[in-house]
Design an enzyme around this catalytic site. Structure first.
Site, PDB file in Angstrom:
ATOM      1  N   GLU A 135       0.889  -1.229   0.160  1.00  0.00           N
ATOM      2  CA  GLU A 135       0.064   0.203  -0.050  1.00  0.00           C
ATOM      3  C   GLU A 135       0.785   1.286  -0.038  1.00  0.00           C
ATOM      4  O   GLU A 135       0.602   2.352  -0.706  1.00  0.00           O
ATOM      5  CB  GLU A 135      -0.956   0.024   1.112  1.00  0.00           C
ATOM      6  N   THR A 173      -3.450   2.740   5.621  1.00  0.00           N
ATOM      7  CA  THR A 173      -4.898   2.506   6.197  1.00  0.00           C
ATOM      8  C   THR A 173      -4.916   1.542   7.323  1.00  0.00           C
ATOM      9  O   THR A 173      -5.986   1.558   8.284  1.00  0.00           O
ATOM     10  CB  THR A 173      -5.836   2.071   4.991  1.00  0.00           C
ATOM     11  N   SER A 231       0.202  -9.585   7.014  1.00  0.00           N
ATOM     12  CA  SER A 231      -0.788  -8.801   7.029  1.00  0.00           C
ATOM     13  C   SER A 231      -0.754  -7.847   8.055  1.00  0.00           C
ATOM     14  O   SER A 231      -0.553  -8.093   9.433  1.00  0.00           O
ATOM     15  CB  SER A 231      -2.379  -9.585   7.397  1.00  0.00           C
ATOM     16  N   SER A 232      -0.746  -6.638   7.599  1.00  0.00           N
ATOM     17  CA  SER A 232      -0.329  -5.477   8.800  1.00  0.00           C
ATOM     18  C   SER A 232      -1.440  -5.411   9.747  1.00  0.00           C
ATOM     19  O   SER A 232      -1.158  -5.145  10.691  1.00  0.00           O
ATOM     20  CB  SER A 232      -0.383  -4.164   7.697  1.00  0.00           C
TER      21      SER A 232
HETATM   22  S1  SF4 Z   1      -8.429  -2.865   5.717  1.00  0.00           S
HETATM   23 FE1  SF4 Z   1     -10.096  -3.432   4.534  1.00  0.00          FE
HETATM   24  S2  SF4 Z   1     -11.430  -1.369   4.525  1.00  0.00           S
HETATM   25 FE2  SF4 Z   1      -9.504  -1.061   5.443  1.00  0.00          FE
HETATM   26  S3  SF4 Z   1      -8.295  -0.211   3.684  1.00  0.00           S
HETATM   27 FE3  SF4 Z   1      -7.615  -2.229   3.993  1.00  0.00          FE
HETATM   28  S4  SF4 Z   1      -9.213  -3.215   2.487  1.00  0.00           S
HETATM   29 FE4  SF4 Z   1     -10.155  -1.256   3.006  1.00  0.00          FE
END
Ligand code: SF4
Length: 321
Positions: A135, A173, A231-232
């Site tokens: 990301e 995020t 997985s962050s």
């Molecule tokens: S955790 Fe889920 S809702 Fe949050 S940015 Fe990532 S994909 Fe989107």
């Protein structure tokens, strides 16, 4: 091992909300629909979501996971993952005449848009996030000349920028809400004119799962988080659980539970990262039931009802059938 010789928690508490978020749900369904509509192979750039189990299931159905768009044969179909891609990836795909479906989570796209706007307005942008995460790579690609990555409060305190009066920040995020607040405080202390995004970048799902795991940790001796090591948001859940008083471990599935973790544990809390399917949670609960846990309940902290529409390319293809 028989249950008579093994440590067995008496109580199982399930965090709610847990597991799939709207962005993951949409991304996984995108690949499934693409396979239904077009048949195999459907290429997917990077893991569609950071979960081993999901990737294995989709591979078995005909999805082909690649690291880069340049590995996809010319003219084929490729899905971009939920974590988003840099503009250069779209350009490469176009040059190879790939048929693209963009499963980037809309909440990641929101951060991309902010990055572009701040850069166009001449700001230096501090991106709070983890180096090497897909990301972060995708968002940074929107304005590589203008973005500087900061990972800790310490780095924020030592940061040098060309113009402290023209400075903005954005975030990944899936960060720790509390840790990010500390980094932002350090940035504000050092650069009082720093501008923030209009709304939080840490998404609702990350925030809600952290709220839920805090409560879970207070009531559990051990918190098991189902999620993959890359997985962050899942890793953040382990950290938050530990900070709130419980021992905690990240596991892909029930097969990774270690006997020594269960010694002296009366209540085991279970949660799962935003990319972990619920069936893995169900199997873990069944594992504890088989060992004698009878008291299984859910600890709900927040109600969630977020849904995202499937990508346009899928909706149009479905309408044409
Ligand atoms: S955790 Fe889920 S809702 Fe949050 S940015 Fe990532 S994909 Fe989107």
């Amino acid at each position: 091992m028989s249950s008579s010789t093994t440590a067995a928690p008496r109580r199982v508490l399930l965090a709610a909300p847990r597991g799939y978020c709207a962005g993951v749900d949409r991304a996984v369904e995108t690949v499934e629909r693409a396979l239904d509509l077009h048949g195999a192979p459907v290429y997917v750039r990077k893991e569609i979501v950071h979960n081993k189990h999901v990737v294995e299931e989709l591979s078995a159905r005909g999805a082909v996971f690649v690291e880069q768009e340049t590995e996809v044969p010319e003219g084929e179909m490729v899905v971009f993952s939920a974590h988003g891609v840099a503009p250069a990836v779209h350009e490469n795909a176009e040059a190879r005449r790939l048929r693209t479906i963009d499963a980037t989570c809309p909440l990641v796209t929101k951060v991309h848009v902010e990055a572009r706007r701040f850069a166009e307005d001449g700001y230096t942008i501090v991106m709070i996030g983890h180096a090497g995460h897909e990301e972060v790579e995708g968002t940074t690609g929107e304005a590589p000349e203008s973005i500087v990555l900061v990972q800790t409060a310490d780095e924020a305190e030592r940061l040098e920028v060309p113009d402290p009066e023209r400075l903005a920040f954005i975030t990944q995020t899936t960060l720790s809400v509390d840790e990010t607040a500390e980094i932002i405080a350090a940035l504000r202390a050092r650069f009082p004119a720093i501008v923030s995004p209009k709304s939080e970048d840490i998404c609702y799902a990350t925030t809600n799962r952290q709220i839920a795991v805090k409560q879970l940790a207070r009531e559990s001796d051990l918190v098991l988080v189902i999620g993959s090591t890359n997985s962050s948001n899942s890793n953040r859940l382990v950290e938050v659980a530990r900070e709130h008083g419980a021992a905690s471990h990240l596991i892909d599935n029930h097969g990774q539970v270690r006997e020594e973790w269960l010694e002296g544990v009366d209540t085991v809390g279970i949660t799962s990262g935003a990319s972990a399917p619920e069936e893995l949670v169900e199997r873990l609960v069944a594992f504890f039931r088989e060992r004698g846990a009878e008291d299984v309940s859910e600890l709900r902290t927040v109600h969630e009802d977020v849904r995202f529409m499937l990508p346009r390319e899928i909706r149009e293809a479905q309408a044409a059938v």
